[in-house]
Design a protein around this motif. Structure first.
Motif, mmCIF file in Angstrom:
data_model
loop_
_atom_site.group_PDB
_atom_site.id
_atom_site.type_symbol
_atom_site.label_atom_id
_atom_site.label_comp_id
_atom_site.label_asym_id
_atom_site.label_seq_id
_atom_site.Cartn_x
_atom_site.Cartn_y
_atom_site.Cartn_z
ATOM 1 N N THR A 139 -22.609 -25.387 -59.008
ATOM 2 C CA THR A 139 -22.748 -23.968 -59.373
ATOM 3 C C THR A 139 -22.398 -23.131 -58.148
ATOM 4 O O THR A 139 -22.988 -23.296 -57.073
ATOM 5 C CB THR A 139 -24.189 -23.645 -59.819
ATOM 6 N N TYR A 140 -21.433 -22.236 -58.314
ATOM 7 C CA TYR A 140 -20.926 -21.469 -57.177
ATOM 8 C C TYR A 140 -21.746 -20.196 -56.942
ATOM 9 O O TYR A 140 -22.390 -19.666 -57.848
ATOM 10 C CB TYR A 140 -19.467 -21.100 -57.410
ATOM 11 N N MET A 141 -21.670 -19.704 -55.720
ATOM 12 C CA MET A 141 -22.367 -18.468 -55.356
ATOM 13 C C MET A 141 -21.789 -17.254 -56.102
ATOM 14 O O MET A 141 -22.523 -16.375 -56.539
ATOM 15 C CB MET A 141 -22.263 -18.230 -53.848
ATOM 16 N N SER A 142 -20.468 -17.225 -56.239
ATOM 17 C CA SER A 142 -19.808 -16.090 -56.887
ATOM 18 C C SER A 142 -18.444 -16.530 -57.378
ATOM 19 O O SER A 142 -17.985 -17.655 -57.100
ATOM 20 C CB SER A 142 -19.668 -14.919 -55.918
ATOM 21 N N GLY A 143 -17.765 -15.625 -58.072
ATOM 22 C CA GLY A 143 -16.417 -15.928 -58.525
ATOM 23 C C GLY A 143 -15.478 -16.153 -57.370
ATOM 24 O O GLY A 143 -14.595 -17.014 -57.413
ATOM 25 N N THR A 144 -15.647 -15.389 -56.327
ATOM 26 C CA THR A 144 -14.781 -15.519 -55.147
ATOM 27 C C THR A 144 -14.972 -16.862 -54.466
ATOM 28 O O THR A 144 -14.004 -17.574 -54.151
ATOM 29 C CB THR A 144 -15.058 -14.383 -54.149
ATOM 30 N N PRO A 162 -21.593 -33.278 -53.497
ATOM 31 C CA PRO A 162 -21.480 -32.360 -52.353
ATOM 32 C C PRO A 162 -22.802 -31.684 -52.041
ATOM 33 O O PRO A 162 -23.705 -31.630 -52.879
ATOM 34 C CB PRO A 162 -20.428 -31.346 -52.834
ATOM 35 N N SER A 163 -22.908 -31.166 -50.854
ATOM 36 C CA SER A 163 -24.124 -30.473 -50.438
ATOM 37 C C SER A 163 -24.005 -28.977 -50.691
ATOM 38 O O SER A 163 -22.894 -28.429 -50.762
ATOM 39 C CB SER A 163 -24.382 -30.708 -48.942
ATOM 40 N N LYS A 164 -25.136 -28.308 -50.826
ATOM 41 C CA LYS A 164 -25.124 -26.846 -50.958
ATOM 42 C C LYS A 164 -24.682 -26.211 -49.634
ATOM 43 O O LYS A 164 -24.992 -26.715 -48.568
ATOM 44 C CB LYS A 164 -26.522 -26.340 -51.336
ATOM 45 N N ASN A 165 -23.955 -25.130 -49.745
ATOM 46 C CA ASN A 165 -23.546 -24.372 -48.558
ATOM 47 C C ASN A 165 -23.345 -22.916 -48.964
ATOM 48 O O ASN A 165 -23.750 -22.513 -50.059
ATOM 49 C CB ASN A 165 -22.278 -24.979 -47.932
ATOM 50 N N TRP A 166 -22.693 -22.130 -48.111
ATOM 51 C CA TRP A 166 -22.555 -20.699 -48.389
ATOM 52 C C TRP A 166 -21.642 -20.417 -49.583
ATOM 53 O O TRP A 166 -21.636 -19.319 -50.142
ATOM 54 C CB TRP A 166 -22.066 -19.971 -47.140
ATOM 55 N N GLU A 170 -25.868 -24.329 -56.094
ATOM 56 C CA GLU A 170 -26.686 -25.463 -56.560
ATOM 57 C C GLU A 170 -25.790 -26.636 -56.921
ATOM 58 O O GLU A 170 -24.645 -26.454 -57.352
ATOM 59 C CB GLU A 170 -27.508 -25.062 -57.785
ATOM 60 N N VAL A 171 -26.312 -27.865 -56.725
ATOM 61 C CA VAL A 171 -25.612 -29.082 -57.138
ATOM 62 C C VAL A 171 -26.596 -29.944 -57.929
ATOM 63 O O VAL A 171 -27.651 -30.330 -57.418
ATOM 64 C CB VAL A 171 -25.076 -29.880 -55.923
ATOM 65 N N GLU A 172 -26.264 -30.223 -59.174
ATOM 66 C CA GLU A 172 -27.084 -31.085 -60.020
ATOM 67 C C GLU A 172 -26.370 -32.425 -60.207
ATOM 68 O O GLU A 172 -25.141 -32.464 -60.347
ATOM 69 C CB GLU A 172 -27.307 -30.462 -61.400
ATOM 70 N N CYS A 203 -20.397 -19.974 -66.952
ATOM 71 C CA CYS A 203 -21.616 -20.403 -67.649
ATOM 72 C C CYS A 203 -22.674 -19.330 -67.387
ATOM 73 O O CYS A 203 -23.322 -19.326 -66.323
ATOM 74 C CB CYS A 203 -22.090 -21.759 -67.140
ATOM 75 N N GLY A 204 -22.836 -18.433 -68.341
ATOM 76 C CA GLY A 204 -23.767 -17.346 -68.129
ATOM 77 C C GLY A 204 -23.278 -16.428 -67.025
ATOM 78 O O GLY A 204 -22.159 -15.901 -67.080
ATOM 79 N N LYS A 205 -24.086 -16.285 -65.982
ATOM 80 C CA LYS A 205 -23.745 -15.403 -64.867
ATOM 81 C C LYS A 205 -23.010 -16.127 -63.746
ATOM 82 O O LYS A 205 -22.661 -15.504 -62.736
ATOM 83 C CB LYS A 205 -25.020 -14.773 -64.299
ATOM 84 N N HIS A 206 -22.803 -17.437 -63.897
ATOM 85 C CA HIS A 206 -22.236 -18.210 -62.795
ATOM 86 C C HIS A 206 -20.985 -18.957 -63.239
ATOM 87 O O HIS A 206 -20.699 -19.110 -64.431
ATOM 88 C CB HIS A 206 -23.270 -19.210 -62.268
ATOM 89 N N LEU A 207 -20.260 -19.456 -62.255
ATOM 90 C CA LEU A 207 -19.131 -20.349 -62.483
ATOM 91 C C LEU A 207 -19.549 -21.757 -62.067
ATOM 92 O O LEU A 207 -20.233 -21.933 -61.038
ATOM 93 C CB LEU A 207 -17.911 -19.908 -61.669
#
Length: 270
Positions: A139-144, A162-166, A170-172, A203-207
């Motif tokens: 799950t990305y922080m934003s579209g960019t 992968p690990s979470k970063n800026w 989230e990673v499931e 997906c909802g508010k996220h990519l």
């Protein structure tokens, strides 16, 4: 009302009888003509002591109903019909044989080497019925940031989550699944290459993107560590079957057995 009271009356009679019939440790709970229901019979099932009064009464009532009809069947000599006698004798033999085979195989066990040998010799018993996947959903922080992450990721072989970063919120992870355990993003797992990331989807508010970290193809044999318990059960069953087959042959060799082929052939013509 009188019909509703009949079962209660019958049970009451049985409960009264238990005060005057049977030992104190094993009283009679009910009686129908020539049959008695002992407390020990109900306790043998292992749940009697945990039942409520209503549940106990219901079980006793069921016994009364069954025994009443059984007594009538005996009065009508159903058990004396030739076909019924054969069925009874066949059932008796099956019960005795089952108990005997259980007795003679009671001490049979399998070693770790035997279990491993069975696993190696019978891969078909441990084959996967469908493709199995290990997945990661990013799950990305934003579209960019989604496209900033996705571009370089497409040039990599990704086999670990992968690990979470800026860039990643989230990673499931999902292990050993046959279908996608999520509705969004909507993907056909069979179309995704192992180690490759799918394009970001809303997906909802996220990519989000999906990565197939590992895949076991349908028909491939599952690792022994995943099926060790199943292999032990199957190996033990196989060993028991082999023992019983040899046991039967050994018993037959000790018996006086006569076979009449001419009578077998003759009976086939009638």
């Amino acid at each position: 009302m009188r019909f509703l009271l009949l079962p209660t009356l019958l049970l009451t009679m049985g409960l009264v009888a238990c005060k005057v019939s049977g030992s104190a440790s094993d009283p009679t709970l009910a009686r129908v003509e020539n049959s008695e229901l002992k407390l020990s019979e109900m306790q043998a099932e292992g749940v009697w002591d945990s039942l409520s009064i209503e549940e106990r009464t219901s079980r006793v009532d069921h016994w009364i109903s069954r025994e009443s009809v059984y007594e009538r069947a005996l009065e009508d000599r159903v058990d004396e019909r030739p076909e019924i006698k054969r069925l009874i004798e066949d059932a008796k033999k099956k019960i005795i044989l089952g108990a005997y085979f259980a007795q003679v195989t009671d001490t049979i066990s399998v070693s770790e080497m035997e279990v491993a040998a069975y696993y190696d010799a019978h891969p078909e018993n441990f084959a996967l019925e469908s493709d199995v996947y290990d997945l990661a959903v990013v799950t990305y922080m934003s579209g960019t940031t989604a496209w900033q992450y996705y571009g370089p990721a497409t040039r990599k072989m990704i086999t670990q989550a992968p690990s979470k970063n800026w860039l990643v919120r989230e990673v499931e992870t999902f292990d050993s699944v046959t279908v996608a355990p999520f509705d969004c993003p909507s993907v056909e797992l069979g179309t995704l290459a192992v180690g490759k990331i799918s394009p970001p989807k809303t997906c909802g508010k996220h990519l989000k993107s999906v990565i197939v970290l590992a895949k076991q193809d349908s028909g491939s044999v599952r690792p022994f560590t995943d099926v060790a318990e199943l292999a032990q059960v199957l190996a033990a069953n196989s060993k028991r079957k082999e023992f019983i087959a040899n046991f039967k042959d050994d018993i037959k060799k000790r018996q006086a057995i006569f076979v009449y082929p001419e009578e077998i052939a003759k009976s086939a013509t009638h």
